[in-house]
Design an enzyme around this catalytic site. Structure first.
Site, PDB file in Angstrom:
ATOM      1  N   GLU A  89       0.819  -1.222   0.000  1.00  0.00           N
ATOM      2  CA  GLU A  89       0.000   0.000   0.000  1.00  0.00           C
ATOM      3  C   GLU A  89       0.844   1.260   0.000  1.00  0.00           C
ATOM      4  OE1 GLU A  89      -3.011   0.114   3.087  1.00  0.00           O
ATOM      5  OE2 GLU A  89      -4.377  -1.090   1.870  1.00  0.00           O
ATOM      6  N   HIS A 119       9.027 -26.445  -1.741  1.00  0.00           N
ATOM      7  CA  HIS A 119       8.380 -27.555  -2.441  1.00  0.00           C
ATOM      8  C   HIS A 119       7.192 -27.084  -3.273  1.00  0.00           C
ATOM      9  CE1 HIS A 119      10.767 -30.537  -0.174  1.00  0.00           C
ATOM     10  NE2 HIS A 119      10.803 -29.538   0.688  1.00  0.00           N
ATOM     11  N   LYS A 152     -14.099   0.078  -3.846  1.00  0.00           N
ATOM     12  CA  LYS A 152     -15.167   0.463  -2.910  1.00  0.00           C
ATOM     13  C   LYS A 152     -16.254   1.238  -3.636  1.00  0.00           C
ATOM     14  CE  LYS A 152     -12.222   0.883   1.185  1.00  0.00           C
ATOM     15  NZ  LYS A 152     -11.679   1.827   2.147  1.00  0.00           N
TER      16      LYS A 152
END
Ligand code: PA5
Length: 426
Positions: A279, A300, A414
């Site tokens: 951010e 792995h 948003k």
């Protein structure tokens, strides 16, 4: 005094000395800018001196509230998202035993209906308290979860529910503050000049950590030591070094950083770091993509890609050097599993060799490695780790030329979501 250190052995050969020198100079300048509060986002720099500014009274108030909540409950539900939960979760996960039932659990961290309904069921017959954390006081995920959870609290405890709810928000405005005042909840503040992802040493991080029984004074002590170490006057401190190294790598085409660890208990420290750097830096078309990996588990799964995939990535390894010798490999008369060559070695020693072997392999494969060495994982060291990464992030963002303290891009989803949901005004 035990301190974290920065090992550059596995990165220096990837960079030209002159280039790095220039960036070290720039990092020091940017650190000055941070201290003098003359750069971008200067109104959000309260965290820079917070570890040395926090008072004994403030710490006592947090400990007292945490103690009161503990005395009336078996479980604390922390309701918050992003910077409002990752700092406390990172600390609690790092310092709690793996296999005990946690007394701090989290809600409002997504919009998962199954999770929320099962959480409500899980706490229904337990003594619980709530701590809702939202600096803006308007974030949807925690707001929805809080509506449900406080409904349950009022159903179970009646009007006494208000004594079981603490709201941590900004000191001036927002739906949460209005509600908390109206209902008479205990409220604590996230200062105006400290953004969510830099708020671990405010009540947002400290209250849940104190409730979990972790020593917040030692955590702050660690941060304080790192704050003093990181001043621009102490030229070349490790925050400046890390900021300079990652920007030098970025300028050479390394635009993806993997924060790896060999300590499973640091998983949420990695996530906290990921939010902090993601951010703070990813804006204006710039930034290093912050990825995480848990070793040896992910050797792995991701190991192949890291070793031989595109060469645009570098690693920062958080390595815990402590070797407690809790389990050592025992010799067996018949060496059926072929492990007798490890006799007398502890699992931590084997982990160390896995780390050494991996660093060498990745470096040979063309992946620079910066190593952050932790002498041990405890409150004091974690306090250093958090402050170190925040300080380096501020410096690094300034070197990149962005404002590391805003997050304008987060608003876009948003807007669409609120429009789709029919929120008034959207
Ligand atoms: O770093 C930030 O500011 C964000 O990640 C916020 O912490 C997150 O969006 C939650 O915001 P709020 O505390 O206002 O609910």
């Amino acid at each position: 005094m035990e301190m974290i250190t920065l090992n550059q052995e596995y990165v220096k050969d990837f960079l030209k000395a002159q280039e790095l020198e220039a960036l070290m100079k720039k990092a020091n300048e940017m650190n000055h800018t941070l201290e003098q509060r003359t750069g971008k986002g200067a109104e959000f720099l309260g965290w820079v001196s917070q570890p040395t500014m926090i008072t004994q009274d403030q710490i006592k108030q947090i400990k007292d509230i945490a103690g009161r909540l503990r005395s009336m409950s078996e479980v604390l539900v922390v309701i918050g998202i992003g910077g409002s939960y990752l700092g406390s979760k990172a600390t609690i996960e790092a310092l709690s035993p793996f296999f005990t039932q946690k007394n701090v659990i989290y809600a409002g961290i997504h919009l998962n209906e199954l999770y929320l309904s099962q959480l409500l069921e899980y706490i229904e017959n337990k003594e619980f308290v709530l701590c809702v954390i939202s600096k803006s006081g308007t974030t949807l995920e925690p707001a929805v979860a809080f509506r449900e959870l406080r409904g349950l609290a009022y159903k179970k405890y009646g009007l006494k529910a208000k004594d079981r709810i603490v709201a941590i928000t900004n000191p001036r405005k927002g739906n949460l503050l209005t509600l908390a005042k109206k209902e008479g909840y205990t409220t604590l503040s996230i200062p105006d000049d400290i953004g969510g992802r830099y708020s671990i040493f405010t009540p947002a991080g400290l209250l849940p950590i104190a409730y979990a029984g972790i020593d917040i004074e030692k955590l702050i002590d660690g941060a304080r030591v790192m704050q003093i170490h990181s001043t621009a006057e102490n030229k070349g401190n490790i925050a400046e070094q890390y900021a300079a190294l990652r920007n030098a790598l970025y300028m050479n085409g390394y635009n993806l950083e993997i924060l790896s660890t060999y300590s499973a208990q640091l998983e949420y420290v990695q996530r906290w770091w990921q939010q902090l750097y993601g951010e703070s830096e990813g804006k204006e078309g710039k930034g290093i993509f912050p990825a995480v990996a848990q070793f040896t588990t992910d050797l792995h799964s991701l190991g192949q890609f890291i070793q031989q995939g595109p060469r645009n990535l570098f690693e920062t390894v958080l390595f815990d050097q402590h070797k407690p010798r809790l389990i050592t490999v025992q010799s067996e008369p018949e060496d059926f599993d072929g492990l007798n060559y490890l006799t007398g070695r502890s699992v931590a020693e084997i982990n160390q060799k896995a780390f050494e072997g991996t660093v060498k392999a990745h470096v040979q494969g063309g992946v620079p490695n910066i190593v952050v060495e932790l002498p041990v994982i405890n409150e004091f060291i974690l306090g250093q780790v958090f402050y170190f990464f925040m300080r380096a992030c501020g410096i690094s963002g300034y070197i990149l030329g962005v404002n590391p303290f805003d997050q304008p891009g987060v608003e876009f989803y948003k807007q669409n979501m609120f429009k789709l949901l029919g929120k008034p005004g959207f």
